[in-house]
Design a protein around this motif. Sequence first.
Motif, PDB file in Angstrom:
ATOM      1  N   MET A   1      41.646  45.309  54.789  1.00 49.74           N
ATOM      2  CA  MET A   1      42.269  43.443  55.193  1.00 49.74           C
ATOM      3  C   MET A   1      43.360  42.980  54.779  1.00 49.74           C
ATOM      4  O   MET A   1      44.033  42.149  54.926  1.00 49.74           O
ATOM      5  CB  MET A   1      40.998  43.458  55.786  1.00 49.74           C
ATOM      6  N   LEU A   2      42.828  42.515  52.913  1.00 48.05           N
ATOM      7  CA  LEU A   2      43.077  41.836  51.588  1.00 48.05           C
ATOM      8  C   LEU A   2      44.416  42.492  51.828  1.00 48.05           C
ATOM      9  O   LEU A   2      46.169  42.042  51.213  1.00 48.05           O
ATOM     10  CB  LEU A   2      42.521  41.572  51.423  1.00 48.05           C
ATOM     11  N   ASP A   3      44.934  43.898  51.225  1.00 45.27           N
ATOM     12  CA  ASP A   3      46.049  44.875  51.197  1.00 45.27           C
ATOM     13  C   ASP A   3      46.956  44.458  52.048  1.00 45.27           C
ATOM     14  O   ASP A   3      47.968  44.001  52.296  1.00 45.27           O
ATOM     15  CB  ASP A   3      45.901  45.901  51.101  1.00 45.27           C
ATOM     16  N   ILE A   4      46.948  44.205  53.887  1.00 48.93           N
ATOM     17  CA  ILE A   4      47.312  43.233  55.089  1.00 48.93           C
ATOM     18  C   ILE A   4      48.006  42.321  54.308  1.00 48.93           C
ATOM     19  O   ILE A   4      48.900  42.219  54.604  1.00 48.93           O
ATOM     20  CB  ILE A   4      47.087  43.688  56.380  1.00 48.93           C
ATOM     21  N   PHE A   5      47.325  41.283  53.772  1.00 50.48           N
ATOM     22  CA  PHE A   5      47.907  40.480  53.655  1.00 50.48           C
ATOM     23  C   PHE A   5      48.567  39.611  52.771  1.00 50.48           C
ATOM     24  O   PHE A   5      49.661  39.592  53.016  1.00 50.48           O
ATOM     25  CB  PHE A   5      46.011  38.971  53.723  1.00 50.48           C
ATOM     26  N   CYS A   6      48.263  40.466  51.989  1.00 48.86           N
ATOM     27  CA  CYS A   6      48.978  40.286  50.173  1.00 48.86           C
ATOM     28  C   CYS A   6      50.063  41.135  51.035  1.00 48.86           C
ATOM     29  O   CYS A   6      50.926  40.159  50.345  1.00 48.86           O
ATOM     30  CB  CYS A   6      47.770  41.301  49.391  1.00 48.86           C
ATOM     31  N   ASP A   8      52.001  41.065  53.509  1.00 49.66           N
ATOM     32  CA  ASP A   8      52.870  40.452  54.300  1.00 49.66           C
ATOM     33  C   ASP A   8      53.550  39.238  53.367  1.00 49.66           C
ATOM     34  O   ASP A   8      54.423  38.635  53.836  1.00 49.66           O
ATOM     35  CB  ASP A   8      52.513  40.491  55.560  1.00 49.66           C
ATOM     36  N   LYS A   9      52.401  38.659  52.848  1.00 47.58           N
ATOM     37  CA  LYS A   9      52.950  36.688  52.536  1.00 47.58           C
ATOM     38  C   LYS A   9      52.544  36.838  51.295  1.00 47.58           C
ATOM     39  O   LYS A   9      53.630  36.063  50.943  1.00 47.58           O
ATOM     40  CB  LYS A   9      51.037  35.942  52.684  1.00 47.58           C
ATOM     41  N   HIS A  10      52.252  37.739  50.030  1.00 49.05           N
ATOM     42  CA  HIS A  10      52.421  37.728  48.892  1.00 49.05           C
ATOM     43  C   HIS A  10      53.794  38.353  48.469  1.00 49.05           C
ATOM     44  O   HIS A  10      53.943  38.712  46.656  1.00 49.05           O
ATOM     45  CB  HIS A  10      51.682  37.451  48.102  1.00 49.05           C
ATOM     46  N   GLY A  11      53.867  39.720  49.332  1.00 45.88           N
ATOM     47  CA  GLY A  11      55.029  40.426  48.883  1.00 45.88           C
ATOM     48  C   GLY A  11      54.784  41.445  47.717  1.00 45.88           C
ATOM     49  O   GLY A  11      55.824  42.462  47.354  1.00 45.88           O
ATOM     50  N   SER A  12      53.461  41.778  47.971  1.00 40.74           N
ATOM     51  CA  SER A  12      52.384  43.331  46.827  1.00 40.74           C
ATOM     52  C   SER A  12      53.012  44.484  47.292  1.00 40.74           C
ATOM     53  O   SER A  12      52.977  44.627  49.054  1.00 40.74           O
ATOM     54  CB  SER A  12      51.637  42.377  46.521  1.00 40.74           C
ATOM     55  N   ALA A  13      53.517  45.529  46.413  1.00 42.56           N
ATOM     56  CA  ALA A  13      53.051  46.153  47.168  1.00 42.56           C
ATOM     57  C   ALA A  13      52.464  47.277  46.482  1.00 42.56           C
ATOM     58  O   ALA A  13      52.186  47.644  45.071  1.00 42.56           O
ATOM     59  CB  ALA A  13      54.644  47.308  46.716  1.00 42.56           C
ATOM     60  N   GLY A  14      51.395  48.155  47.429  1.00 39.00           N
ATOM     61  CA  GLY A  14      50.673  48.769  46.322  1.00 39.00           C
ATOM     62  C   GLY A  14      48.512  47.894  46.600  1.00 39.00           C
ATOM     63  O   GLY A  14      47.848  47.669  46.979  1.00 39.00           O
ATOM     64  N   ALA A  15      49.132  47.242  45.136  1.00 34.81           N
ATOM     65  CA  ALA A  15      48.575  46.587  44.514  1.00 34.81           C
ATOM     66  C   ALA A  15      48.143  45.186  44.676  1.00 34.81           C
ATOM     67  O   ALA A  15      49.371  44.580  44.970  1.00 34.81           O
ATOM     68  CB  ALA A  15      47.859  46.744  42.754  1.00 34.81           C
ATOM     69  N   LEU A  16      46.610  44.500  45.036  1.00 34.61           N
ATOM     70  CA  LEU A  16      47.500  43.293  45.079  1.00 34.61           C
ATOM     71  C   LEU A  16      46.960  41.722  43.881  1.00 34.61           C
ATOM     72  O   LEU A  16      47.293  42.377  42.906  1.00 34.61           O
ATOM     73  CB  LEU A  16      45.078  42.867  45.113  1.00 34.61           C
ATOM     74  N   CYS A  17      47.941  41.202  44.241  1.00 36.59           N
ATOM     75  CA  CYS A  17      48.271  39.637  43.151  1.00 36.59           C
ATOM     76  C   CYS A  17      47.350  39.465  42.445  1.00 36.59           C
ATOM     77  O   CYS A  17      45.802  39.219  43.963  1.00 36.59           O
ATOM     78  CB  CYS A  17      49.212  39.304  43.738  1.00 36.59           C
ATOM     79  N   PRO A  18      47.240  38.854  41.250  1.00 33.74           N
ATOM     80  CA  PRO A  18      45.898  37.843  41.219  1.00 33.74           C
ATOM     81  C   PRO A  18      45.163  37.480  41.931  1.00 33.74           C
ATOM     82  O   PRO A  18      44.407  37.010  41.970  1.00 33.74           O
ATOM     83  CB  PRO A  18      46.071  36.883  39.900  1.00 33.74           C
ATOM     84  N   GLU A  19      45.939  36.175  42.775  1.00 36.55           N
ATOM     85  CA  GLU A  19      45.548  35.317  43.623  1.00 36.55           C
ATOM     86  C   GLU A  19      43.825  35.647  44.841  1.00 36.55           C
ATOM     87  O   GLU A  19      42.874  36.100  45.121  1.00 36.55           O
ATOM     88  CB  GLU A  19      46.625  34.500  44.465  1.00 36.55           C
ATOM     89  N   CYS A  20      44.795  37.236  45.086  1.00 32.77           N
ATOM     90  CA  CYS A  20      44.185  38.670  46.225  1.00 32.77           C
ATOM     91  C   CYS A  20      42.650  38.856  44.942  1.00 32.77           C
ATOM     92  O   CYS A  20      42.235  39.168  45.692  1.00 32.77           O
ATOM     93  CB  CYS A  20      44.665  39.528  46.578  1.00 32.77           C
ATOM     94  N   ILE A  21      43.287  39.428  44.255  1.00 33.61           N
ATOM     95  CA  ILE A  21      42.151  39.938  43.489  1.00 33.61           C
ATOM     96  C   ILE A  21      40.693  38.657  43.529  1.00 33.61           C
ATOM     97  O   ILE A  21      39.823  38.562  43.400  1.00 33.61           O
ATOM     98  CB  ILE A  21      42.683  40.759  42.053  1.00 33.61           C
ATOM     99  N   GLU A  22      41.157  37.680  43.275  1.00 36.50           N
ATOM    100  CA  GLU A  22      40.402  36.593  42.979  1.00 36.50           C
ATOM    101  C   GLU A  22      39.593  36.400  44.120  1.00 36.50           C
ATOM    102  O   GLU A  22      38.195  36.444  44.395  1.00 36.50           O
ATOM    103  CB  GLU A  22      40.880  34.904  42.604  1.00 36.50           C
ATOM    104  N   LEU A  23      39.742  36.346  45.276  1.00 31.12           N
ATOM    105  CA  LEU A  23      39.207  36.348  46.374  1.00 31.12           C
ATOM    106  C   LEU A  23      38.592  37.314  46.711  1.00 31.12           C
ATOM    107  O   LEU A  23      37.302  37.306  46.997  1.00 31.12           O
ATOM    108  CB  LEU A  23      40.400  36.575  47.953  1.00 31.12           C
ATOM    109  N   LEU A  24      38.974  38.224  46.542  1.00 35.38           N
ATOM    110  CA  LEU A  24      38.068  39.931  46.389  1.00 35.38           C
ATOM    111  C   LEU A  24      37.325  40.099  45.267  1.00 35.38           C
ATOM    112  O   LEU A  24      36.106  40.086  45.599  1.00 35.38           O
ATOM    113  CB  LEU A  24      38.447  40.852  46.217  1.00 35.38           C
ATOM    114  N   ASP A  25      36.813  39.108  44.394  1.00 39.18           N
ATOM    115  CA  ASP A  25      36.029  39.494  43.972  1.00 39.18           C
ATOM    116  C   ASP A  25      35.363  38.389  44.178  1.00 39.18           C
ATOM    117  O   ASP A  25      33.658  38.897  43.838  1.00 39.18           O
ATOM    118  CB  ASP A  25      36.594  39.013  42.283  1.00 39.18           C
ATOM    119  N   TYR A  26      35.742  37.192  45.002  1.00 34.71           N
ATOM    120  CA  TYR A  26      34.551  36.438  44.606  1.00 34.71           C
ATOM    121  C   TYR A  26      33.494  36.825  46.387  1.00 34.71           C
ATOM    122  O   TYR A  26      32.879  36.549  46.396  1.00 34.71           O
ATOM    123  CB  TYR A  26      35.507  34.786  45.035  1.00 34.71           C
TER     124      TYR A  26
END
Length: 96
Positions: A1-6, A8-26
Amino acid sequence: MLDIFCRDKHGSAGALCPECIELLDYAMAKLVKCPFGEEKPSCARCTVHCYQPAMRARAQEVMKHAGPRMLKSHPILAARHMLHGVLRKPRQKSVK
Ligand SMILES: [Zn+2]
């Protein structure tokens, strides 16, 4: 779910951006501490609102964005997720 968001919103390809990794960890850390454990209802129905407001807002943003998209690309997964939320309703005893 987070990968779809990241993606579309953050333009990341494959890996999550630091912001989304933080949210995932949380989210993972909260899940581990969740008193419901395996019996955990979906967070919308969870009686323990364990997320901090800021993280909660971010998580909701992800759900709002990825939810409808997940329904299109993974209808079975999405349906199971929703069903899970319905079936695993937390037992609430009305305390008066
Ligand atoms: Zn991201």
